[in-house]
Enzyme design. Structure first.
Site, short mmCIF file in Angstrom:
data_model
loop_
_atom_site.label_atom_id
_atom_site.label_comp_id
_atom_site.label_asym_id
_atom_site.label_seq_id
_atom_site.Cartn_x
_atom_site.Cartn_y
_atom_site.Cartn_z
N HIS A 77 -47.84 61.65 5.56
CA HIS A 77 -48.36 62.86 6.18
C HIS A 77 -48.69 63.86 5.09
O HIS A 77 -47.96 63.95 4.10
CB HIS A 77 -47.34 63.46 7.15
CG HIS A 77 -47.95 64.43 8.09
ND1 HIS A 77 -48.15 65.74 7.76
CD2 HIS A 77 -48.46 64.25 9.33
CE1 HIS A 77 -48.75 66.34 8.77
NE2 HIS A 77 -48.95 65.48 9.73
N GLU A 108 -47.78 59.56 14.84
CA GLU A 108 -48.64 58.54 15.43
C GLU A 108 -47.93 57.19 15.56
O GLU A 108 -48.26 56.38 16.43
CB GLU A 108 -49.91 58.37 14.61
CG GLU A 108 -50.77 59.61 14.58
CD GLU A 108 -51.12 60.09 15.97
OE1 GLU A 108 -51.89 59.42 16.64
OE2 GLU A 108 -50.59 61.12 16.39
N1 ACO Z 1 -49.79 53.72 3.21
C1 ACO Z 1 -49.84 53.46 1.89
N2 ACO Z 1 -50.01 54.41 0.96
C2 ACO Z 1 -50.13 55.65 1.38
C3 ACO Z 1 -50.08 56.01 2.75
C4 ACO Z 1 -49.91 54.97 3.67
N3 ACO Z 1 -49.86 55.21 4.98
N4 ACO Z 1 -50.24 57.34 2.86
C5 ACO Z 1 -50.39 57.82 1.62
N5 ACO Z 1 -50.32 56.80 0.73
C6 ACO Z 1 -50.41 56.88 -0.70
C7 ACO Z 1 -51.85 56.82 -1.20
O1 ACO Z 1 -52.32 55.54 -1.41
C8 ACO Z 1 -51.74 57.59 -2.48
O2 ACO Z 1 -51.15 56.76 -3.45
P1 ACO Z 1 -51.69 56.69 -4.95
O3 ACO Z 1 -51.48 58.04 -5.51
O4 ACO Z 1 -50.82 55.62 -5.55
O5 ACO Z 1 -53.12 56.30 -4.83
C9 ACO Z 1 -50.72 58.67 -2.16
O6 ACO Z 1 -49.91 58.15 -1.12
C10 ACO Z 1 -51.32 59.99 -1.72
O7 ACO Z 1 -52.30 59.71 -0.72
P2 ACO Z 1 -53.20 60.86 -0.10
O8 ACO Z 1 -54.22 60.29 0.80
O9 ACO Z 1 -53.67 61.76 -1.18
O10 ACO Z 1 -52.07 61.62 0.72
P3 ACO Z 1 -52.25 62.61 1.91
O11 ACO Z 1 -51.02 63.39 2.01
O12 ACO Z 1 -53.52 63.34 1.79
O13 ACO Z 1 -52.39 61.59 3.15
C11 ACO Z 1 -52.58 60.73 5.32
C12 ACO Z 1 -52.07 61.88 4.44
C13 ACO Z 1 -54.11 60.76 5.37
C14 ACO Z 1 -52.04 60.91 6.73
C15 ACO Z 1 -52.10 59.38 4.73
O14 ACO Z 1 -50.70 59.39 4.60
C16 ACO Z 1 -52.59 58.17 5.52
O15 ACO Z 1 -53.72 57.73 5.34
N6 ACO Z 1 -51.72 57.62 6.45
C17 ACO Z 1 -52.11 56.51 7.26
C18 ACO Z 1 -52.93 56.97 8.45
C19 ACO Z 1 -52.08 57.71 9.48
O16 ACO Z 1 -50.98 57.29 9.82
N7 ACO Z 1 -52.65 58.84 9.98
C20 ACO Z 1 -52.00 59.67 10.98
C21 ACO Z 1 -51.58 60.96 10.37
S1 ACO Z 1 -50.70 61.96 11.53
C22 ACO Z 1 -51.90 62.73 12.43
O17 ACO Z 1 -53.06 62.74 12.12
C23 ACO Z 1 -51.45 63.42 13.65
#
Ligand code: ACO
Length: 356
Positions: free
Chosen positions: A249, A304
């Protein structure tokens, strides 16, 4: 300064919700969400977010009765719906029909909000039933907002299911400046109208990185299938640089309190479906793996993940997930639009030119 995705940029001041991402706490207008789900109905929390206070009994009745009156789909909207392709995704239908909602110029923004909040379940259920070749069910005024939503989808209501769904809907009504809420605020900041703001928000909500995640969680659990496959599949996805849906998140760097509350609600069910057990186990193992593979990211389950569990336990078709999420988040969208207009500055950030 360039901040991709506006990460760590504070773009608005709000009195609507306070998210403590480090402690994993969330409150609406100063009230902890745990208290809200335990003591208040969907209608009461919606009123609280829109009007800053809880309604007295008479105001509450008036508010509920208006919501009931506004549930019906105007005839012209029903005709538009029937013109749309039968297999059009529910979020696309929602975006199209909401944008067609004719709210006359001069209607107060709070009143427009009620009309939009009330009509969303009807649009969702009509398109869902249409896709499944089932007759439309007219809204039932003897039922509250959440009971009516379940009834219009499945032709029956169940008090326990309505209570579980109400918990989910209250927990997801409002969450600061998430992408769809930001989209709503940007649109209304041009002094456009609420219908346009909500249309923008719905389009933004649709994406798999935001409201589209629960279907991804179901796919993940279906792929895992049994407890023995968890580690192998999660490792494989991470090797392929895939995101694990339902984890991570932008704000919470610990457990998402909404996921905690939903997990508690679902564990109260008399009989836990087998795949809920699989969801519990997958959560534990995936967190362990993520700690090992992405040690500095603090990745835990988000709302989610357990939304998917709740929907599956209630037998709600995955095609409805994002739309049902929108039926609660619309309250936050409207409250933010009202807040934006109370002290408006148009959003107009800069772009850093890096071309020739
Ligand atoms: N699985 C694997 N790696 C992840 C995940 C994940 N679910 N989420 C973040 N990371 C990793 C990224 O790969 C990245 O790693 P790196 O630096 O080694 O490349 C690091 O964590 C940071 O990722 P960002 O995308 O910059 O983190 P951010 O905080 O912006 O992401 C997000 C938030 C978009 C929700 C992300 O965690 C994600 O894509 N999750 C999966 C989709 C999901 O569950 N969405 C629902 C969110 S809740 C809602 O919308 C109500």
């Amino acid at each position: 300064m360039f901040q991709p995705g506006l990460k760590n940029v504070t773009a608005v001041q709000t009195k609507l919700s306070n998210i403590d991402g480090d402690q994993g706490r969330l409150s609406y207008r100063g009230k902890e969400i745990q208290q809200l789900v335990e003591g208040y109905s969907f209608e009461e929390v919606a009123y609280f977010l829109l009007y800053e206070e809880f309604p007295d009994p008479i105001t509450k009745e008036e508010f509920e009765s208006k919501l009931k009156d506004y549930r019906s789909l105007p005839d012209y909207m029903e005709r538009i719906l029937l013109e749309l392709p039968i297999d059009m995704e529910i979020m696309d239908v929602l975006r199209t029909l909401i944008s067609s909602h004719h709210i006359k110029h001069g209607v107060e923004i709070e009143e427009s909000a009620l009309r939009l909040i009330a009509v969303i379940p009807t649009i969702i259920s009509y398109q869902y039933r249409r896709m499944n070749h089932l007759p439309f069910l007219k809204p039932d005024k003897s039922l509250n907002h959440v009971e009516n939503l379940i009834y219009m989808l499945n032709e029956e209501t169940n008090h326990i299911h309505a209570k579980i769904l109400e918990t989910y809907l209250i927990l997801t009504m409002e969450h600061g400046l998430n992408a769809s809420t930001f989209a709503a605020r940007v649109t209304i900041s041009t002094e456009s109208d609420l219908v346009s703001a909500i249309t923008s928000a719905i389009g933004t909500m649709k994406g798999p990185l935001h409201g589209g995640a629960p279907s991804g969680v179901i796919e993940l659990l279906e792929e895992i299938e049994t407890k023995d496959n968890i580690c192998e599949i999660i490792h494989k996805k991470l090797r392929n640089k895939e995101r694990i849906m339902g984890f991570g998140h932008r704000v919470y760097k610990t457990i998402d309190p909404r996921a905690e509350a939903l997990k508690y609600t679902i564990s109260q069910l008399d009989q836990l479906p087998e795949w809920v057990e699989l969801a519990f186990e997958t959560e534990l193992k995936t967190i362990e793996i993520l700690k090992e593979v992405k040690p500095n990211q603090n990745l835990y389950t988000n709302v989610e993940y357990y939304a998917a569990a709740i929907m599956k336990a209630l037998n709600i078709n995955p095609m409805l997930f994002t739309a049902i999420f929108s039926s609660s988040r619309i309250v936050g969208w409207c409250a933010h639009a009202i807040e934006q207009m109370s002290n408006n500055t148009i959003f107009r950030p800069n772009a850093m030119y890096i071309g020739k």
